[in-house]
Motif scaffolding. Structure first.
Motif, short mmCIF file in Angstrom:
data_model
loop_
_atom_site.label_atom_id
_atom_site.label_comp_id
_atom_site.label_asym_id
_atom_site.label_seq_id
_atom_site.Cartn_x
_atom_site.Cartn_y
_atom_site.Cartn_z
N LEU A 42 2.90 7.89 -2.22
CA LEU A 42 3.51 6.89 -1.35
C LEU A 42 3.25 7.20 0.12
CD1 LEU A 42 5.24 4.35 -1.22
CD2 LEU A 42 7.28 5.80 -1.25
N GLU A 43 3.21 8.47 0.48
CA GLU A 43 2.98 8.84 1.88
C GLU A 43 1.61 8.39 2.35
OE1 GLU A 43 3.04 12.85 4.71
OE2 GLU A 43 3.44 12.99 2.55
N ALA A 44 0.61 8.45 1.47
CA ALA A 44 -0.74 8.02 1.85
C ALA A 44 -0.76 6.53 2.16
CB ALA A 44 -1.72 8.36 0.73
N ARG A 77 9.31 -8.91 -2.43
CA ARG A 77 9.20 -9.22 -3.86
C ARG A 77 9.04 -7.95 -4.69
NH1 ARG A 77 5.97 -13.55 -1.83
NH2 ARG A 77 4.09 -12.33 -2.24
N MET A 78 8.23 -7.02 -4.20
CA MET A 78 8.07 -5.76 -4.91
C MET A 78 9.38 -4.98 -4.96
SD MET A 78 4.38 -4.53 -3.41
CE MET A 78 4.50 -2.93 -4.20
N ASP A 90 9.57 1.98 -0.31
CA ASP A 90 10.91 2.37 0.09
C ASP A 90 11.26 1.73 1.43
OD1 ASP A 90 9.18 3.75 1.66
OD2 ASP A 90 10.01 5.74 1.27
N ASP A 91 12.39 2.12 2.00
CA ASP A 91 12.85 1.54 3.26
C ASP A 91 11.92 1.89 4.42
OD1 ASP A 91 14.98 0.46 1.90
OD2 ASP A 91 16.35 2.11 2.37
N ILE A 100 7.93 0.05 8.59
CA ILE A 100 6.57 0.04 9.11
C ILE A 100 6.00 -1.38 9.07
CG2 ILE A 100 4.23 0.88 8.70
CD1 ILE A 100 5.46 3.45 7.59
N LEU A 101 6.25 -2.12 8.00
CA LEU A 101 5.75 -3.49 7.89
C LEU A 101 6.45 -4.42 8.87
CD1 LEU A 101 5.45 -3.75 4.01
CD2 LEU A 101 3.56 -3.79 5.63
#
Length: 309
Positions: free
Chosen positions: A109-111, A182-183, A159-160, A165-166
């Motif tokens: 997830l970090e990548a 949605r995800m 995650d949050d 970031i988005l």
């Protein structure tokens, strides 16, 4: 005389206009030709720049000797600090997505967070409803959506922090943010919906995979799983192979009562997928007693019919 003088002036005026129009047409064609030449030169320049950018994108990953998470994140940081305007971020992200499996970070997830962070913050946030609905900065939003789709394909739930970031890059009503929402809603619901959960990641040992597959397929509590190893045979076995079998007590009884002169069929090869691991299995089948009795009755009827004839 006055009328003739007027006619002559009109003719001279018309001829001057035609000459000027003709000259303007020549000038216009010449300008158009120069403009076309300039455009062709610009397209060649863009092609060279695109080829150079492709070399730069691959250079970040090709120059790395070790293929692991640290070197992958290091390549992202190198690109991030190379240009403060983040030019070529979309192409670089697509190139990085194709190399994630090579660096064993396709499930990290970090990548993915660092990939999304390559977009410049604040610049692509829509300022009105029309920009939000007509996909403001479509190339960048589609790239971010593809990154989220690859996360979903690999079973990663955002995650949050990913959401923040988005939001900083595309705003509240961006299409990439909608994909994230949605995800975030559906993936936790489907994560624990299976009554036969699998470990993540699944083991790589062939015997452990076979046992997991049998437990998922043979759900009868009375089933008994047996493992027959080639090493346990009295003769020396060259291959270290095994057979894992699952049978219930009732199935063993029916197999013991099965007539010796009636064939038993081995049906297969079938596939059972455990996440990304495929396990092959076979099924031992035989005709039921009712079907065998019906076949015997048909044979007797044919014999009687042949006797009457």
């Amino acid at each position: 005389m006055n009328s003739l003088y007027r006619i002559f002036n009109c003719v001279s005026l018309c001829s001057e206009q035609l000459v000027s129009i003709h000259r303007f047409g020549i000038l216009r064609c010449a300008v158009g030709f120069v403009h076309t030449t300039a455009v062709c030169g610009k397209s060649r320049h863009e092609t060279e720049e695109q080829e150079r950018s492709v070399v730069l994108r691959t250079r970040f990953f090709d120059e790395v000797q070790k293929r692991n998470k640290e070197t992958f994140l290091g390549a992202l940081e190198t690109f991030k600090h190379r240009d403060k305007y983040r030019r070529g971020s979309v192409e670089f992200i697509y190139s990085a997505m194709t190399r994630m499996e090579e660096f064993s970070v396709e499930r990290d997830l970090e990548a993915y967070k660092d990939l999304i962070s390559l977009f410049p913050p604040g610049k692509m946030i829509p300022s009105n409803l029309f920009q939000a609905e007509f996909m403001h900065y479509p190339k960048h939003q589609q790239c971010a959506t593809d990154v989220l789709q690859q996360m979903e394909d690999n079973g990663l739930c955002p995650d949050d922090e990913m959401g923040r970031i988005l939001y900083d890059r595309f705003g509240t009503y961006g299409h990439a943010v909608r994909k994230y929402q949605r995800m975030l809603y559906w993936m936790p619901k489907f994560k624990h919906i299976s009554p036969f959960p699998l470990p993540n990641p699944v083991p790589e040992d062939a015997l452990e995979l076979a046992l997991l597959a049998l437990k998922r397929m043979a759900v009868d509590p009375q089933n008994k799983i047996d493992v027959f190893r080639a090493e346990d045979l009295p003769a020396a076995a060259t291959d270290k192979c095994f057979i894992a079998s699952s049978q219930a007590a009732e199935q063993q009884r029916l197999l013991g009562e099965h007539p010796a002169d009636t064939p038993v069929y081995v049906e297969g090869l079938h596939n059972c997928w455990l996440r990304k691991q495929c396990v092959h299995y076979f099924i031992l089948k035989a005709d039921t007693q009712k079907s065998r009795a019906a076949e015997n009755n048909d044979d007797e009827d044919d014999e009687e019919g042949n006797g009457e004839i």
